[in-house]
Structure formats: C-alpha cells, structure tokens
Enzyme design. Structure first.
Site, PDB file in Angstrom:
ATOM      1  N   ASP A 134       0.761  -1.135  -0.010  1.00 30.85           N
ATOM      2  CA  ASP A 134      -0.152   0.222  -0.046  1.00 30.85           C
ATOM      3  C   ASP A 134       0.700   1.441  -0.027  1.00 30.85           C
ATOM      4  O   ASP A 134       1.528   1.564   0.582  1.00 30.85           O
ATOM      5  CB  ASP A 134      -1.177   0.319   1.321  1.00 30.85           C
ATOM      6  CG  ASP A 134      -1.955   0.954   1.119  1.00 30.85           C
ATOM      7  OD1 ASP A 134      -2.982   0.715  -0.158  1.00 30.85           O
ATOM      8  OD2 ASP A 134      -1.993   2.806   1.512  1.00 30.85           O
ATOM      9  N   ILE A 135       0.216   2.224  -0.830  1.00 27.24           N
ATOM     10  CA  ILE A 135       1.124   3.685  -1.072  1.00 27.24           C
ATOM     11  C   ILE A 135       0.876   4.678   0.261  1.00 27.24           C
ATOM     12  O   ILE A 135      -0.097   4.179   0.572  1.00 27.24           O
ATOM     13  CB  ILE A 135       1.245   3.852  -2.717  1.00 27.24           C
ATOM     14  CG1 ILE A 135       1.553   3.087  -3.151  1.00 27.24           C
ATOM     15  CG2 ILE A 135       2.010   5.631  -2.444  1.00 27.24           C
ATOM     16  CD1 ILE A 135       0.894   3.747  -4.810  1.00 27.24           C
ATOM     17  N   GLU A 185      -4.742   2.041  -4.716  1.00 25.03           N
ATOM     18  CA  GLU A 185      -2.893   2.685  -4.134  1.00 25.03           C
ATOM     19  C   GLU A 185      -2.668   0.875  -3.774  1.00 25.03           C
ATOM     20  O   GLU A 185      -1.818   0.886  -3.191  1.00 25.03           O
ATOM     21  CB  GLU A 185      -2.799   3.509  -3.368  1.00 25.03           C
ATOM     22  CG  GLU A 185      -2.962   3.355  -2.007  1.00 25.03           C
ATOM     23  CD  GLU A 185      -4.638   3.725  -1.460  1.00 25.03           C
ATOM     24  OE1 GLU A 185      -4.880   4.314  -1.025  1.00 25.03           O
ATOM     25  OE2 GLU A 185      -5.276   4.165  -2.538  1.00 25.03           O
TER      26      GLU A 185
END
Length: 381
Positions: free
Chosen positions: A251-252, A294
C-alpha cells in the site's frame, strides 16, 4: 485451371490487408498480405510466361519469388518483436536474383536455376525459423507459428531434392511437363492454402489473446487487475503444488495527500512509476497486480516467508529512492508491506486478507515498513 492457385493466394492477400486495415498497429499483417500478393504475382508471371522473353521472365520470377518468403519471415519475426537485418535480407534477395540471372545470361542452365531458387526460398524460411527457435517454449499459437515456418522451409528443400532431377537443363517446354513442376503446382495449391488458413487462425488467436490481456490488465499500470490475478494464480497454484508461495500486500503511504497536493495526474505518475519498479524486481514466475486505488498484491513463487522478506525489503528501499518526473526534487514516496504464507488448500483472497492484516500492522507501526507473518521484524528506511 492453372491460375486457381494464384487466385487463392490473392484472396489471402486481400484478407490480411483487410484485417490490417481494421487495426494498423499489427504491421505484420501487412507483411503477410505482401507475401501472398508477391507469391500470387510470381505464379501468374510464371504460368502465363509474361513477359514472354525467357530471360526477362526469369528475372521477374526471381524478384517476386525471392520477395515473398522475405515478406513472410519478416512478418512472422515482427509479430514476435524481432526482425531480419536489412543486410541479411539484401544478401538473400540479391544472391538469388544474381544466381538466376547468371545461369540464364552467362551459363544457361534451367536445372541450376530451379535448385537455386527453391533452396534459396527454403533457406529464407528456415533462417526465420531458427531466429524464432525460442518459441518452442511459447504458447500453442507461437509453437504453431514456428512449426509452420519450419515445415514450409523444409518442404521447399525436400521437394526439390526429390524431384529436381526431372528438370531439363534448357528446354522450358519440357520443364512444364516435369515431375518437379507437377509437384510444385500441387504444393503451391495445398501448402499455400494451408499456410494462409493457418496464418488467419494465428491472426484471430492474436486478437483474442490481446482482448483477454486487455480484460485482465490494469490500464494505468500495465499490471494485472483482480480478475487477471485470480486467473494467473490459479495456474501457478496448480503447477506449484507443495512449493512455498508468499503473498505480499503493498500500500502506498499517504497516497491521498499525494492526490491532494499534486492532483490525480500526479497520483497517476506515482502509480505508473511504482508499477515499473515492481515489474523490474519480479523474478521469473512471480505475479504482480493492482487490486485497488493504491493497493498492490505480489505473489512470490517458490519463496518461503523469510526469503520473501528479503526480496520485499529490497523493493521497499528501491521505491523510497525513486524520483518522479514533474515532481519537486525532494518528493519521495514510501510503501508499507505485509507478507503472509499461502497455506495448503487456502484460497487466494483468504491469504491476501491475512497479508492485509500484517500490512495494517506495519502502517500502525509508522509506515515505510515490511512486516511478515511469523517474523514481525519492522524495518524502516
């Protein structure tokens, strides 16, 4: 009746031209059309003995018969992202035309011309097959393309060796009565139609595979989407029974703030850039997908959790060092990762759910970390 092969070959040329006109990105289809057009023209020139002068007719046939396999091979190579060097093309073409011209105007020998032309055409096809030998490990369509090219080239050589002895040295009228000519006409009709139909099947299969790839891919990043991930992992699970698989959730960090600060265009740049980094770090057999805005999932083949941890840590550090086009010089992006082992009999999404829980633990610990099930070793940049 003798022009039936020419008409059939011309119909295939028109077919490939029409398919190319529908999607001009597939330039190899235009080369297929040119291959069938030139071989059709060559048969008309030879059957009709036009031009009537035997010398001019010899040169015209040499030009057209030499060009046809070159167009075909270049098209097949282009379809696979390869090509035949222009110098090599020129060597084949000029060599065949020069030999046929010499053995008419300098030392008139029809038999030598027949051997030179047919061995030359076969050689072009076989050299193309050699350049595509890697396709023996490809999918069914790729393997079929390789064997078609190999078989066609071998036919030119084998047929000439078996029947070339019936060709007279100078008598053109007797040539059209020889066993070689009878088998050449038969081969032109049967193999021409077979090759044409096979290439049409290949073109249709390519369209279907392209549509399937488009359906299973994320257009933003080029990675798999959820559907593509499901299909790929099913095949991987079937082949890798008993081998360790690690599921990585990524996950960003603070992606919403990136969109807020730089707009969705900036967010798109980040997503596509990170996807390229992920692709560059994948090993053979690994799978990567974008499963949400994301969110990414990576399936690491033959990787116990401790091995996966080292691989993911390398990826995490690489991402932290990426610089993005159009962004401030001090702009950086980090990601958090969670790793879980796929258990025997477990479904993909169940394993992803466990990897997500580990990922959230990494985020709660401060982000830009890799956590792994059973290891719980936080690492930060």
């Amino acid at each position: 009746m003798k022009f039936i092969p020419s008409v059939l070959l011309l119909l295939f040329a028109a077919t490939f031209l029409c398919i190319w006109l529908l999607d001009r990105r597939n330039r190899h289809l235009l080369l297929f059309a040119l291959a069938f057009l030139t071989i059709s023209a060559a048969t008309v020139v030879q059957f009709a003995l036009w031009p009537a002068d035997v010398g001019y007719n010899t040169i015209a046939c040499a030009v057209l018969y030499s060009a046809a396999p070159l167009f075909l091979v270049q098209g097949v190579l282009m379809r696979s992202g390869k090509s035949m060097a222009r110098a090599e093309q020129a060597l084949w073409f000029d060599g065949i035309v020069a030999i046929l011209t010499f053995f008419y105007y300098v030392h008139n020998d029809l038999a030598v011309r027949v051997y030179a032309l047919n061995f030359g055409m076969g050689g072009i096809l076989l050299s193309g097959a050699w350049k595509l030998r890697h396709l023996v490990l490809g999918n069914v369509v790729d393997r079929g393309m390789l064997w078609l090219l190999l078989g066609l080239g071998a036919t030119f050589v084998g047929r000439t060796l078996l029947t070339g002895g019936t060709v007279p040295s100078r008598d053109v009228d007797a040539f059209f009565q020889s066993a070689f000519w009878v088998w050449a006409q038969f081969a032109m009709s049967v193999l021409g139609v077979a090759m044409g139909l096979a290439l049409v099947v290949v073109a249709c299969a390519d369209v279907i595979l392209a549509l399937k790839a488009e359906r299973d891919s994320d257009p933003m990043t080029g990675l798999l989407n959820r559907r593509g991930l499901q299909g790929k992992t099913q095949r991987l699970f079937a082949k890798g029974v008993g081998k360790p698989l690690s599921i990585v959730a990524c996950d960003i960090d603070r992606f919403k703030s990136i969109n807020d600060s730089f707009g969705h265009a900036g967010g798109d740049v980040v997503l596509s850039s990170l996807a390229r980094v992920i692709k560059s770090k994948l090993r053979a057999g690994d799978i990567a997908a974008r499963t949400g805005g994301e969110e990414f999932v990576i399936v690491l083949k033959d990787a116990p959790v401790d091995d996966a941890f080292g691989l993911v840590e390398t990826l995490r550090r690489e991402i932290a060092n990426v610089r993005f086009a159009g962004m401030p010089g001090d702009f950086a992006v980090t990601c958090s990762f969670g790793i879980a082992k796929l258990h025997a009999g477990e479904g993909l999404w169940d394993a992803i759910g466990r990897a997500d829980k580990v990922l959230y633990a990494a985020k709660r610990a401060g982000r830009n970390r890799t956590f792994a099930e059973g290891l719980q070793l936080p690492h930060a940049a």
